[in-house]
Design an enzyme around this catalytic site. Sequence first.
Site, PDB file in Angstrom:
ATOM      1  N   ASP A  56       0.872  -1.180   0.000  1.00 46.70           N
ATOM      2  CA  ASP A  56       0.000   0.000   0.000  1.00 46.70           C
ATOM      3  C   ASP A  56       0.906   1.226   0.000  1.00 46.70           C
ATOM      4  OD1 ASP A  56      -2.259   1.949   0.828  1.00 46.70           O
ATOM      5  OD2 ASP A  56      -3.301   0.021   0.731  1.00 46.70           O
ATOM      6  N   HIS A 102     -12.265  -0.319  -8.025  1.00 42.31           N
ATOM      7  CA  HIS A 102     -13.494   0.504  -8.079  1.00 42.31           C
ATOM      8  C   HIS A 102     -13.221   1.961  -7.690  1.00 42.31           C
ATOM      9  CE1 HIS A 102     -15.233   0.219  -3.684  1.00 42.31           C
ATOM     10  NE2 HIS A 102     -13.927   0.361  -3.662  1.00 42.31           N
TER      11      HIS A 102
HETATM   12  C1  LIG Z   1     -10.635   1.083  -0.956  1.00 38.11           C
HETATM   13  S1  LIG Z   1      -9.151   0.711  -0.183  1.00 38.11           S
HETATM   14  C2  LIG Z   1      -9.107  -1.080  -0.197  1.00 38.11           C
HETATM   15  C3  LIG Z   1      -8.244  -1.627   0.877  1.00 38.11           C
HETATM   16  C4  LIG Z   1      -8.247  -3.153   1.045  1.00 38.11           C
HETATM   17  N1  LIG Z   1      -7.833  -3.836  -0.153  1.00 38.11           N
HETATM   18  C5  LIG Z   1      -9.596  -3.663   1.523  1.00 38.11           C
HETATM   19  O1  LIG Z   1     -10.110  -4.621   0.950  1.00 38.11           O
HETATM   20  O2  LIG Z   1     -10.130  -3.134   2.475  1.00 38.11           O
HETATM   21  C6  LIG Z   1      -7.981   1.108  -1.476  1.00 38.11           C
HETATM   22  C7  LIG Z   1      -6.548   1.032  -1.001  1.00 38.11           C
HETATM   23  O3  LIG Z   1      -5.689   1.429  -2.085  1.00 38.11           O
HETATM   24  C8  LIG Z   1      -4.611   2.145  -1.523  1.00 38.11           C
HETATM   25  N2  LIG Z   1      -3.961   2.964  -2.564  1.00 38.11           N
HETATM   26  C9  LIG Z   1      -4.444   4.068  -3.181  1.00 38.11           C
HETATM   27  N3  LIG Z   1      -3.569   4.541  -4.079  1.00 38.11           N
HETATM   28  C10 LIG Z   1      -2.505   3.699  -4.047  1.00 38.11           C
HETATM   29  C11 LIG Z   1      -1.280   3.631  -4.783  1.00 38.11           C
HETATM   30  N4  LIG Z   1      -0.995   4.525  -5.739  1.00 38.11           N
HETATM   31  N5  LIG Z   1      -0.432   2.620  -4.515  1.00 38.11           N
HETATM   32  C12 LIG Z   1      -0.733   1.702  -3.550  1.00 38.11           C
HETATM   33  N6  LIG Z   1      -1.873   1.702  -2.825  1.00 38.11           N
HETATM   34  C13 LIG Z   1      -2.750   2.697  -3.074  1.00 38.11           C
HETATM   35  C14 LIG Z   1      -5.274   2.972  -0.430  1.00 38.11           C
HETATM   36  O4  LIG Z   1      -4.341   3.454   0.515  1.00 38.11           O
HETATM   37  C15 LIG Z   1      -6.258   1.968   0.143  1.00 38.11           C
HETATM   38  O5  LIG Z   1      -5.708   1.235   1.212  1.00 38.11           O
END
Ligand SMILES: C[S@@+](CC[C@H](N)C(=O)[O-])C[C@H]1O[C@@H](n2cnc3c(N)ncnc32)[C@H](O)[C@@H]1O
Length: 447
Positions: free
Chosen positions: A294, A340
């Site tokens: 992440d 999404h």
């Molecule tokens: C909606 S959350 C889903 C988290 C987890 N997979 C879950 O099922 O609860 C989306 C995740 O993508 C991460 N994220 C957003 N942009 C990112 C990036 N450029 N690289 C890595 N992670 C990222 C956010 O920090 C967040 O934890």
Amino acid sequence: MPSRPTSDANFADLGRSIASDLDRITQIYTDLQRPLPSYEIDSPLDFPVEVQQLRQQVLDATLQLQQLLLGPKESLFLWARNNLGTIRAVSEFDLARSFPVGETATFAEIATTCGLPEQKVRRIIRHAATEGIFREEPQGVVRHTAASRMLAEDQVMRDYIDVHYTEMLPAMKETPTALRRWPNATDPAQTGFSLSQPPAHPTFFQYLTSQPDRARVFASAMSTYSTGPENDVSHLRDGYDWSSICDGGGGSSSSSSSSSSSSEGVVVDVGGSTGYVSLALAQAFPGLRFVVQDTAPTIAQAPVATPPGEHSRVQFMAHDFFTDQPVHGADVYLLRMVLHDFGDADCVRILRGLVPALRDGGRVVLNEFCLPEPGSVGLLEEKQIRTMDMNMLSLFNSRERDAADWQALFAQADPRFRWGGVTKPAGSNLSVIQASWWHHSSSATAE
Ligand SMILES: C[S@@+](CC[C@H](N)C(=O)[O-])C[C@H]1O[C@@H](n2cnc3c(N)ncnc32)[C@H](O)[C@@H]1O
């Protein structure tokens, strides 16, 4: 089958189906020797899996009955009416923790603890009690209910409410303005969220990256999506054949940048937040090892202790998924509720970032909503998925997708992806969406 509003829905049919389903639910509780749900502070917080389908049917039917009995005018009032100030005030002034669970308090005592005038505390709590949050009995004596107890004891629930009010609602409020200003936008910097925040944070994830305290609260709030009955991580645990990649079942699982034991299947949890999904899967599958990736601020919030057991098989790594995937040759790249959040062009970039790391037969597994045909699932389920779709619009200019949309994303990202289809575990709102990758498209048929 879940019931849906139909033009001939009538009180008698709805009432009969509710009564008969409730009888069956009560019988199941009796057979299981479990107490029925109540407002009491010791009311169970979850529901036995055996009642899930019936519970969904009753919720759908009561929702329809409520809409029919309210009529269009009061239904619209109810949708538009603002109860939000009250729950926000309960949360802001921490009223649920103003006296211990199991004890009682007067309004004056609560007022002293929270620093508000007694008369305002009384009004807030009496309104909250109409939603089952607190109970006044006898008059002037406040008691906890199951809901106020949850607010008192469950930090994740408090974080969920915090995110709702601090980020999501302001974004939703500005969404019509964003739609008017940028009607065709897919840019995540042209959203209701962008308008609701200072210009320094045009996108939601830029904002989280620059505010570690909000990244913590968001990651915590997201974890509620692994515990609710419809989104519980158990659906992903049971709804995908993880055993096929344990003990070498998935073929080679070597990883160029991690220390894999050759017999362990390797899962890279891309955008895996603070790792609660991987930790739950690691507990169920001792033959699997996980790399949770992440952003750096989110990984900094991940559990630091590595006690024996599942924790030792879960490694954390800061990685920007818009850059090439550093863990090569894993068995599964899991993206749960990640794509999404992004428009199609960004999803394609994220999937392409995986390609250099994929071995022949390597799998990409998505755990996402898959939009149903209107009216094809229960009313409550459809409402939840479409509410999430609107949240995606206002926070990210992204969207929920149907099966054809998901298939098209893989095809656009790389023609060597082989579509593996969509399955929806029973009782789950999230689907399991699969693709595998083959260097030569002819090898794909050999899978
Ligand atoms: C909606 S959350 C889903 C988290 C987890 N997979 C879950 O099922 O609860 C989306 C995740 O993508 C991460 N994220 C957003 N942009 C990112 C990036 N450029 N690289 C890595 N992670 C990222 C956010 O920090 C967040 O934890």
